[in-house]
Scaffold this active site. Structure first.
Site, PDB file in Angstrom:
ATOM      1  N   ASP A  82       3.625 -19.371  47.112  1.00 14.36           N
ATOM      2  CA  ASP A  82       3.116 -17.675  47.229  1.00 14.36           C
ATOM      3  C   ASP A  82       4.158 -16.270  45.581  1.00 14.36           C
ATOM      4  OD1 ASP A  82       5.538 -19.029  47.981  1.00 14.36           O
ATOM      5  OD2 ASP A  82       6.535 -16.934  48.769  1.00 14.36           O
ATOM      6  N   GLU A 147       7.817 -19.278  50.082  1.00 12.83           N
ATOM      7  CA  GLU A 147       9.687 -19.869  49.575  1.00 12.83           C
ATOM      8  C   GLU A 147       9.770 -17.992  49.014  1.00 12.83           C
ATOM      9  OE1 GLU A 147      12.545 -20.317  46.581  1.00 12.83           O
ATOM     10  OE2 GLU A 147      10.507 -19.363  46.408  1.00 12.83           O
ATOM     11  N   GLU A 148       9.020 -17.219  48.570  1.00 12.78           N
ATOM     12  CA  GLU A 148       9.850 -15.950  47.968  1.00 12.78           C
ATOM     13  C   GLU A 148      10.784 -15.327  48.649  1.00 12.78           C
ATOM     14  OE1 GLU A 148      10.457 -15.882  45.456  1.00 12.78           O
ATOM     15  OE2 GLU A 148       8.687 -16.229  43.665  1.00 12.78           O
ATOM     16  N   GLU A 175      10.942 -26.876  41.474  1.00 18.81           N
ATOM     17  CA  GLU A 175      11.107 -26.004  40.306  1.00 18.81           C
ATOM     18  C   GLU A 175      12.585 -25.672  39.582  1.00 18.81           C
ATOM     19  OE1 GLU A 175      10.700 -21.932  41.634  1.00 18.81           O
ATOM     20  OE2 GLU A 175      11.352 -21.948  43.668  1.00 18.81           O
ATOM     21  N   HIS A 373       9.982 -12.791  38.668  1.00 22.21           N
ATOM     22  CA  HIS A 373      10.138 -11.820  39.351  1.00 22.21           C
ATOM     23  C   HIS A 373      10.234 -10.229  38.513  1.00 22.21           C
ATOM     24  CE1 HIS A 373      11.583 -14.111  43.020  1.00 22.21           C
ATOM     25  NE2 HIS A 373      11.064 -14.256  42.616  1.00 22.21           N
TER      26      HIS A 373
END
Length: 401
Positions: A82, A147-148, A175, A373
């Site tokens: 995502d 995850e976000e 990550e 982001h």
């Protein structure tokens, strides 16, 4: 340099295809993403499974490369599928077109965070298989959702499943972060995420009066105390060059509500704070300090820690951790500069570590403007391809531990 060179590269084609799948919040449809990953598994001649640990709309895709000694604990290569929302008007390229410019910069949401890592794992495995390498340990390439938004419908639930238990995970790679220098950031721990809501009650009445114990006065006292603490952390960071952002505790006022009109003193204010606690902090004493401040403010304050992650020990980076030694040997052989730090945000590694499995966050993205982001997120094509070679060495070493 012409962009044609990169457009004809097979690994770049795969990466760009992945980027064009808009797995973007708030309403993510993972259908096309799952089909893409199934095709990638097929191209590698590896089995793939899809499980739904939380709900049927939140798939976890697992690609398995079986080792010659499958009874050994396995290596998990994790990434999330995502991505965060975009403000299209702020982008100079369509955020899901994966445009590539003359400098070889690929523009798309997810280039840095973190679709690049997922397909770099696959590219590295492609090279290893082509070379005839056979891993000793089972390798699982996991692609998780959400995850976000905290991972609570993704990795947090996946690690509770029988499927995950049967994977027998011994170590996980996930990550890291983009570096604007030639030094890679390597995460070995994460701060604790706490969310605090204060419901501050007080005397209500006419706005022209100096009423005692108003909600506004109490809230002002608390905001000042938390801001003073925040300032101390800013000063610590500025004073000690050895500290990184993940080594201090952050406190930020993120939401404030209350009141009906200017001449009415309201009976209630609500304030929400985002708190990320350094792993060196005594959390019991920290919480007590907040509660003491609420009493000093005058009481009548409801304290709600609506998010309160437990302390999770860091992954050891010493001789007691053979997986770290394997990663370090690869780093040294490749001549990479690496700076181990505490992750200032949060990744899915915290759920892996909570199960007692060592985990490291690492992304081979260096000399790149940080756009995680942010608008116009991009990754240089040559940086992406070099990352495949980096992972090839790291994965080979881990598989042989």
């Amino acid at each position: 340099m012409s962009s044609e060179k990169w457009e004809n590269n097979e690994e770049i084609k795969i990466f760009r295809e992945y980027l064009r799948i808009p797995t973007v919040h708030p309403d993510v449809d993972y259908t096309a993403c799952v089909e893409f990953l199934k095709r990638q598994a097929s191209s590698l001649n590896l089995p793939v499974e899809v499980v739904y640990p939380a709900v049927q709309t939140k798939p976890v895709v697992i690609i398995k490369w079986e080792g010659s000694q499958p009874e050994l604990s396995s290596i998990v290569l994790n990434s999330h599928t995502d991505v965060v929302p975009v403000f299209r008007e702020k982008w100079t390229h369509e955020p899901f077109s994966a445009d590539i410019d003359e400098e070889g910069r690929i523009f798309a949401r997810g280039t840095q965070d973190m679709k690049s890592v997922g397909t770099q794992y696959l590219g590295a495995i492609r090279l290893l298989k082509a070379s005839g390498f056979k891993p000793k340990r089972n390798l699982y390439v996991t692609f998780v959702p959400d995850e976000e938004t905290g991972g609570h419908l993704g990795m947090a639930e996946f690690v509770k499943t029988d499927y995950y238990k049967k994977m027998n995970a011994g170590f996980s790679l996930d990550e890291g972060a983009t570096s604007e220098s030639d030094v890679h950031h390597l995460f070995y721990a994460e701060r604790l995420r706490w969310g605090l809501k204060l419901k501050v009650s007080g005397t209500s009445g006419h706005g022209s009066l100096l009423l005692p114990n108003t909600a506004g006065v109490k809230l002002n006292y608390l905001v000042n105390k938390l801001t003073e603490f925040r300032t101390s952390q800013v000063e610590n960071l500025a004073r000690d060059s050895s500290l990184s952002k993940g080594d201090v505790t952050t406190v930020n006022l993120t939401q404030l509500s209350g009141g009906v009109q200017s001449n009415v003193v309201p009976p209630l204010f609500e304030a929400v704070f985002d708190i990320r606690i350094a792993i060196t902090v005594n959390v019991v004493a920290f919480e007590k300090q907040i509660r003491d401040w609420c009493e000093e403010a005058g009481g009548g304050i409801e304290i709600d820690f609506f998010q309160k992650e437990p302390y999770i020990g860091p992954t050891k980076l010493d001789n007691s951790n053979p997986y770290w030694l394997a990663v370090k040997a690869a780093i040294d052989e490749l001549g990479l500069k690496v700076h181990p730090i505490v992750c200032p945000g949060a990744t899915d590694s915290r759920f892996i570590r909570e199960k007692g499995t060592p985990a490291i966050g690492f992304s081979p993205i260096i000399n790149t403007t940080m756009r995680i982001h942010d608008h116009d997120e991009f990754l240089q094509a040559d940086v992406y391809l070099n990352g495949i070679d980096v992972y090839k060495k790291i994965i080979r070493n881990l598989a042989e531990v």
